[in-house]
Design an enzyme around this catalytic site. Structure first.
Site, short mmCIF file in Angstrom:
data_model
loop_
_atom_site.label_atom_id
_atom_site.label_comp_id
_atom_site.label_asym_id
_atom_site.label_seq_id
_atom_site.Cartn_x
_atom_site.Cartn_y
_atom_site.Cartn_z
N CYS A 125 0.83 -1.21 0.00
CA CYS A 125 0.00 0.00 0.00
C CYS A 125 0.86 1.26 0.00
CB CYS A 125 -0.90 -0.01 1.22
SG CYS A 125 -1.76 1.54 1.41
N ASP A 228 -3.99 -5.73 -13.43
CA ASP A 228 -4.62 -5.50 -14.74
C ASP A 228 -5.21 -6.73 -15.40
OD1 ASP A 228 -3.92 -2.90 -14.44
OD2 ASP A 228 -2.66 -2.76 -16.23
#
Ligand SMILES: Cc1cc2nc3c(=O)[nH]c(=O)nc-3n(C[C@H](O)[C@H](O)[C@H](O)COP(=O)(O)O)c2cc1C
Length: 391
Positions: A125, A228
């Site tokens: 993160c 993706d």
């Protein structure tokens, strides 16, 4: 693990030239029925979304949004709501963030006692709030400290402890292979790796060779590739090019909750199932809303749904009428009225068979790393706006 070692440690099936890793796969003591995973998406991968996806099928281990270890230990109601689960939501991994070894260890012990299947540590993160306290991506920069923290967790529980990381801080610091090796030594059962650096945020292409370097860096544990994957073909390419043992899907599951089922089918047969039609998408959308209302109550559930529904609508064709109205949603009845209006409005874009007329069909999804000359290559898939936009 090199590709050959990966191949020999798992059972492979060759079908129409497709090399497919057969499930089950193992995370330490945990046997999993699918090597396709749901990535944590803070604000989205809550119980209603996970149940919606699981009802469609082919998803086994799903991970919660990231949860602050300290909040969990303090029994903060928001943290407890984030780990709410049900028997139909198994197996479930909870993702923790934090940098205090004792807190991370105790939170893992608490999760194990609650019957959680696996604990994942957030090391990817990039959000300042998380990095500032030494959690998230900041963990990628301090190998020794991170290994010690992980070892403390691994020694305290029997359930698998896994780690999720990016490729590194930036292109100059591609630390993921070193970190993965150190974490394997510290006892993690698997590594999830998003094929971008912290600096990239969500822009640019996912680097499959970066994921491959992580696969090659470890000796025994599975590496799960991420980033993706919005189509079954993209999942296959990630498996093929990186040698990863599994693929984890985040935003692709927003657009296409069928992605796990379709990917499994495609990997096993080489056939691509047809895209679900509008009515099937609406059916799943309504089921998702019902679960939101059941689990969060009508007011909060509908409010949260305002940001979920537009993701489904991205595959509806023209949807501005839908999106305009859904942002003020406050009851389930309102949603059904909105849907009726939208169906009427959408008719102008349909041909005599009820299909979208050619110029109105949504463009096929293409992952950033897939060269597809026939379709314009998508360099970026949108990330929701807000504080999490640089995840
Ligand atoms: C809205 C949003 C929230 C996210 N929340 C988390 C999170 O809580 N923990 C985490 O490790 N990654 C989080 N991520 C990163 C995703 O898990 C994943 O690594 C990334 O989106 C790339 O995968 P995808 O292209 O399949 O979405 C988040 C991403 C987005 C877009």
């Amino acid at each position: 693990m090199d590709i050959a070692a990966a191949a020999s440690s798992a059972l492979f099936l060759s079908f129409h030239g497709f090399a497919v890793t057969l499930v089950p796969m193992r995370f330490g003591s945990l046997t999993l029925n699918s090597n396709l995973f749901l990535s944590p998406l803070a604000g989205y991968t809550n119980l209603p979304f996970r149940l919606t996806l699981r009802e469609i099928g082919a998803l086994d281990l799903a991970t919660t949004d990231l949860i602050n270890a300290r909040s969990l230990l303090e029994k903060n109601p928001k943290a407890l709501k984030l780990i709410e689960t049900r028997p139909a939501d198994q197996p479930l991994a909870v993702q923790l963030f934090g940098s205090v070894p004792e807190e991370m260890r105790d939170a893992a012990v608490q999760l194990e006692a609650m019957g959680i299947a696996s604990v994942d540590i957030n090391m990817g993160c990039p959000v300042r709030k998380v990095c500032r306290v030494g959690g998230g991506s900041a963990m990628m920069t301090e190998l020794g400290k991170t290994s010690a923290l992980v070892r403390g967790m691994v020694e305290a529980v029997k359930i698998p402890v896994t780690a999720k990381m990016r490729l590194g801080w930036d292109d100059e610091n591609l630390t993921a292979p070193d970190l993965a090796r150190a974490l394997e030594d510290a006892g993690v059962s698997a590594i999830f790796v998003h094929g971008r650096t912290r600096e990239q945020g969500f822009s640019g292409s996912v680097k499959l060779h970066g994921i491959r370097a992580v696969v090659q860096a470890v000796k025994r544990i599975p590496v799960i590739g991420n980033g993706d994957v919005t189509t079954p073909q993209a999942a296959k390419m990630m498996f093929d090019e990186t040698g990863c043992a599994g693929v984890s899907i985040g935003r692709g599951a927003f657009y296409n909750p069928w992605i796990f089922q379709h990917t499994r089918h495609f990997l096993a047969t080489g056939e691509l199932p047809p895209e679900p039609d509008f009515e099937e998408r609406v059916r799943v959308l309504c089921r998702h809303l019902d679960l939101m209302v059941e689990i969060f109550g009508e007011t909060l559930g509908c409010r949260m749904f305002r940001k979920v529904a537009p993701w489904y609508a991205k595959r509806f064709g023209p949807a501005n009428e839908f999106n305009k109205q859904v942002v003020t949603l406050s009851t389930r009845a309102e949603f059904h009225a909105l849907l009726d209006n939208y169906r009427q409005w959408r008719r102008q874009f349909l041909d005599e068979n009820g299909q979208l007329k050619p110029g109105y069909r949504p463009a096929p999804m293409v992952a950033s790393f897939m060269p597809e000359p026939a379709v314009a290559q998508r360099t970026q898939i949108p990330a929701p706006k807000g504080p999490v936009e640089v995840w």
